[in-house]
Design a protein around this motif. Structure first.
Motif, short mmCIF file in Angstrom:
data_model
loop_
_atom_site.label_atom_id
_atom_site.label_comp_id
_atom_site.label_asym_id
_atom_site.label_seq_id
_atom_site.Cartn_x
_atom_site.Cartn_y
_atom_site.Cartn_z
N SER A 112 -7.17 -19.60 -4.37
CA SER A 112 -7.56 -19.37 -5.76
C SER A 112 -6.83 -20.26 -6.77
O SER A 112 -6.87 -20.00 -7.97
CB SER A 112 -7.30 -17.90 -6.13
N SER A 154 -10.70 -5.75 13.87
CA SER A 154 -9.45 -6.12 14.53
C SER A 154 -8.29 -5.48 13.77
O SER A 154 -8.34 -5.36 12.55
CB SER A 154 -9.30 -7.65 14.51
N VAL A 173 2.09 -10.56 10.33
CA VAL A 173 0.87 -11.32 9.99
C VAL A 173 0.49 -12.32 11.07
O VAL A 173 -0.70 -12.51 11.36
CB VAL A 173 0.98 -12.03 8.61
N ALA A 183 -9.20 -5.95 7.32
CA ALA A 183 -8.73 -5.31 6.08
C ALA A 183 -9.83 -5.32 5.02
O ALA A 183 -10.89 -5.93 5.20
CB ALA A 183 -7.50 -6.04 5.54
N GLY A 243 -3.56 -15.54 6.12
CA GLY A 243 -4.32 -16.79 6.09
C GLY A 243 -3.49 -18.01 6.45
O GLY A 243 -3.99 -18.95 7.07
N ARG A 286 -11.61 -21.09 -4.98
CA ARG A 286 -12.64 -20.13 -5.43
C ARG A 286 -12.59 -19.90 -6.93
O ARG A 286 -13.59 -19.53 -7.54
CB ARG A 286 -12.54 -18.82 -4.65
N TRP A 332 0.85 -1.21 0.00
CA TRP A 332 0.00 0.00 0.00
C TRP A 332 0.87 1.25 0.00
O TRP A 332 0.63 2.19 -0.75
CB TRP A 332 -0.93 0.03 1.22
N GLY A 389 -0.38 -14.34 3.37
CA GLY A 389 0.34 -13.99 4.60
C GLY A 389 -0.50 -14.25 5.83
O GLY A 389 -0.19 -15.14 6.64
N GLU A 391 -15.39 -7.49 -1.94
CA GLU A 391 -15.76 -8.58 -2.85
C GLU A 391 -16.40 -9.77 -2.11
O GLU A 391 -17.26 -10.44 -2.66
CB GLU A 391 -14.50 -9.04 -3.60
N LYS A 405 -2.20 -23.57 -4.35
CA LYS A 405 -2.43 -23.04 -3.01
C LYS A 405 -3.29 -24.02 -2.20
O LYS A 405 -3.14 -24.12 -0.98
CB LYS A 405 -3.10 -21.68 -3.08
P1 NAP Z 1 -1.57 -11.63 0.99
O1 NAP Z 1 -0.35 -12.38 1.38
O2 NAP Z 1 -1.63 -10.97 -0.35
O3 NAP Z 1 -2.78 -12.64 1.12
C1 NAP Z 1 -4.12 -12.25 0.90
C2 NAP Z 1 -4.86 -13.34 0.16
O4 NAP Z 1 -6.24 -12.96 0.11
C3 NAP Z 1 -4.43 -13.50 -1.26
O5 NAP Z 1 -3.37 -14.42 -1.35
C4 NAP Z 1 -5.68 -14.04 -1.94
O6 NAP Z 1 -5.65 -15.45 -1.85
C5 NAP Z 1 -6.81 -13.53 -1.05
N1 NAP Z 1 -7.57 -12.52 -1.74
C6 NAP Z 1 -7.11 -11.35 -2.26
N2 NAP Z 1 -8.10 -10.69 -2.87
C7 NAP Z 1 -9.21 -11.46 -2.76
C8 NAP Z 1 -10.55 -11.34 -3.19
N3 NAP Z 1 -10.95 -10.29 -3.89
N4 NAP Z 1 -11.43 -12.33 -2.89
C9 NAP Z 1 -11.02 -13.41 -2.18
N5 NAP Z 1 -9.76 -13.58 -1.74
C10 NAP Z 1 -8.87 -12.62 -2.03
O7 NAP Z 1 -1.88 -10.47 2.03
P2 NAP Z 1 -1.94 -10.54 3.63
O8 NAP Z 1 -0.61 -10.22 4.18
O9 NAP Z 1 -2.61 -11.79 4.04
O10 NAP Z 1 -2.89 -9.29 3.90
C11 NAP Z 1 -4.24 -9.32 3.46
C12 NAP Z 1 -4.88 -7.97 3.75
O11 NAP Z 1 -4.87 -7.74 5.15
C13 NAP Z 1 -4.15 -6.78 3.12
O12 NAP Z 1 -5.11 -5.83 2.68
C14 NAP Z 1 -3.34 -6.20 4.28
O13 NAP Z 1 -3.06 -4.84 4.14
C15 NAP Z 1 -4.28 -6.48 5.44
N6 NAP Z 1 -3.61 -6.61 6.74
C16 NAP Z 1 -4.13 -5.89 7.78
C17 NAP Z 1 -3.54 -5.99 9.02
C18 NAP Z 1 -4.04 -5.21 10.18
O14 NAP Z 1 -3.40 -5.17 11.22
N7 NAP Z 1 -5.18 -4.57 10.09
C19 NAP Z 1 -2.41 -6.81 9.19
C20 NAP Z 1 -1.95 -7.57 8.12
C21 NAP Z 1 -2.56 -7.45 6.88
P3 NAP Z 1 -6.26 -16.39 -3.00
O15 NAP Z 1 -6.03 -15.66 -4.28
O16 NAP Z 1 -5.50 -17.66 -2.90
O17 NAP Z 1 -7.71 -16.59 -2.67
#
Ligand code: NAP
Length: 450
Positions: A257, A364, A206, A340, A238, A276, A84, A236, A321, A261
């Motif tokens: 997806s 959260s 994460v 998120a 998940g 999915r 971001w 990350g 989504e 995976k």
């Molecule tokens: P990541 O490693 O990119 O993993 C996110 C996964 O979500 C992707 O691999 C994808 O998996 C799935 N995804 C993405 N877009 C999707 C959609 N439209 N529909 C369904 N599944 C979808 O990222 P991450 O580190 O896990 O972080 C995910 C989000 O959480 C980010 O936006 C990040 O900024 C946020 N976050 C927030 C915090 C907080 O403290 N608030 C902390 C960490 C992360 P598939 O394609 O395999 O389905």
């Protein structure tokens, strides 16, 4: 810098040796430039390329203040917050730094024409500021990314509620994608001794977030036997949510997806996996209208995998989504816990399915020190394993960010900072040997690029 690296790599230097080492005046760091925040204006998110916005610069080592530590960073990792910031979305991070600077003369250090980004590190303490007694030069550490001031009473029950709560390396300067980082000493935790530098640096943000979101009383408070729907179970957040669910006696239903995976989730021990893409869920008919029939089809599929049960908890982060479907498939009285909105933060759901079935939506965000410590403790005891897939050099950070932005990664992506190569930093060889099969199983290969 070479003396620091030699001292760390030898594994034999003690506290006094580290205290005697000179701290260099400058260091190499991944930065964003304030002068470039308009770089991507007019482009769609997908078309913005982090390789154009991140730089590798030589920058001065910041002044060390009370309660702080300078850490030699051996390795760091890529988090989505860094994606971001590199896209200047939803806002350029320089606004955070400017606002922080108004707080105190010391905080003014953070407001610079460049932003050293990154919210994870594994490394060695070089210096501590006045008032730091728990940590010393030479301590091998990881850092969580919660920066708090705690001058208000609000943060003393749960430090995430401090009005001055910031994410280090995102809302503060001097982050972890660099050779040296500046942290508050209450961000430090012992480095898991059986892991390499790059493995140890990868779970921090994460794993702590997933711990609070899923396990902690501040999040969903998962219990044994719960059915937990985990979006992005190969990503990350998940990949740690899946592990916490399995380790806590719950039943993860992993959504991914791709075949690859799905296999990765099965290797982690999950039995219920939904691809999915293969099952082609289309929760949105067009940009403005959802399709409840698709929510039902998804719910039916979940029941097939759970023996007819609905989910107690949805681990949400894709946002717009998926949110309508998430609210629909949650069981009566269940919890949708969200941290998120990757696909958009204006969520839409049918509120009848929420109130009539007494469901809860819980917000959260990251984790407090105790929650981060508990997540790190489970990693240190080899009950939870790093899900590192690929490791890049510091100068390749732009490419690493690009891969994560394009969702072409699995689990976590690591970055070597001062560590001259992968595989260094293991101190407890016995514990590693005992868990080597699992460590290797969770360190899954990088995805083949399309
Ligand atoms: P990541 O490693 O990119 O993993 C996110 C996964 O979500 C992707 O691999 C994808 O998996 C799935 N995804 C993405 N877009 C999707 C959609 N439209 N529909 C369904 N599944 C979808 O990222 P991450 O580190 O896990 O972080 C995910 C989000 O959480 C980010 O936006 C990040 O900024 C946020 N976050 C927030 C915090 C907080 O403290 N608030 C902390 C960490 C992360 P598939 O394609 O395999 O389905």
């Amino acid at each position: 810098m070479r003396d620091i690296v030699n001292a760390v790599v030898s594994g034999e230097a003690g506290r006094e040796d580290f205290a005697a080492l000179a701290v260099p005046g400058t260091y190499r760091a991944i930065t964003l430039h304030k002068s470039e925040t308009g770089l991507f204006s007019g482009l769609a998110t997908r078309d913005k390329d982090p390789r154009e916005s991140v730089h590798l610069d030589e920058v001065p080592v910041p002044e060390l203040g009370p309660g702080e530590a300078l850490v030699a960073v051996m390795a760091s990792s890529v988090n989505y917050n860094t994606v971001w910031s590199s896209l200047f979305e939803p806002l350029p991070t320089f606004g955070f730094l400017e606002r922080y600077a108004t707080r105190s003369p010391l905080a003014r250090r953070h407001d610079l024409p460049y932003h050293v980004i990154g919210s994870d590190l594994a490394g060695v303490v070089l210096r501590t500021g006045p008032g730091v007694n728990a940590w010393h030069p030479g301590d091998e550490v990881v850092a969580h990314c919660l920066s708090v001031e705690l001058e208000s009473s609000d943060g003393h029950d749960d430090t995430m509620l401090d009005p001055e709560q910031r994410i280090w390396g995102y809302e503060t300067n001097f982050g972890g994608l660099a050779e040296i980082a500046l942290v508050k000493s209450n961000q430090l935790m012992p480095k898991p001794r059986h892991l390499t530098w790059e493995e140890a640096a990868s779970p921090g943000l994460v794993a702590s977030t997933a711990y609070r979101q899923l396990v902690s009383r501040n999040g969903a408070g998962m219990k044994q036997g719960d059915n937990v729907l985990i979006w992005g179970a190969g990503g990350g957040l998940g990949s740690y949510a899946t592990q916490f669910a399995l380790a806590g006696g719950a039943n993860p239903i992993c959504v991914v997806s791709s075949d690859q995976k799905a296999d990765i989730c099965r290797k982690m021990g999950a039995e219920a996996v939904i691809d999915r893409t293969a099952e082609d869920y289309r929760f949105w008919k067009d940009e403005h209208h959802q399709d409840p029939r698709e929510w039902k089809r998804f719910g039916k599929r979940i029941r097939e995998l759970t023996g007819g049960e609905d989910v107690d908890i949805v681990f949400e982060h894709p946002g717009r989504e998926t949110f309508g479907a998430s609210v629909y498939v949650t069981r009566k009285g269940g919890t949708i816990v969200t941290c998120a909105s990757t696909s958009g933060y204006n969520h839409e759901y049918d509120n009848r399915y929420l109130w009539m079935s007494l469901k809860k939506i819980v917000g959260s965000h990251f984790a407090n020190y105790r929650e981060a410590w508990e997540a790190n403790r489970l990693i240190s005891k080899a009950k939870i394993h790093p899900t590192l897939s690929k490791v890049y050099a510091l100068e390749e950070t732009g490419q690493a960010l690009y891969e994560v932005h394009r969702n072409r990664h699995h689990g976590k992506v690591g970055i070597l900072a001062l560590a001259p190569r992968e595989g260094l930093g293991v101190r407890d060889h016995e514990l590693r040997a005992e868990h080597l099969d699992a460590i290797n199983r969770f360190r899954t290969p990088a995805l083949a690029h399309a």
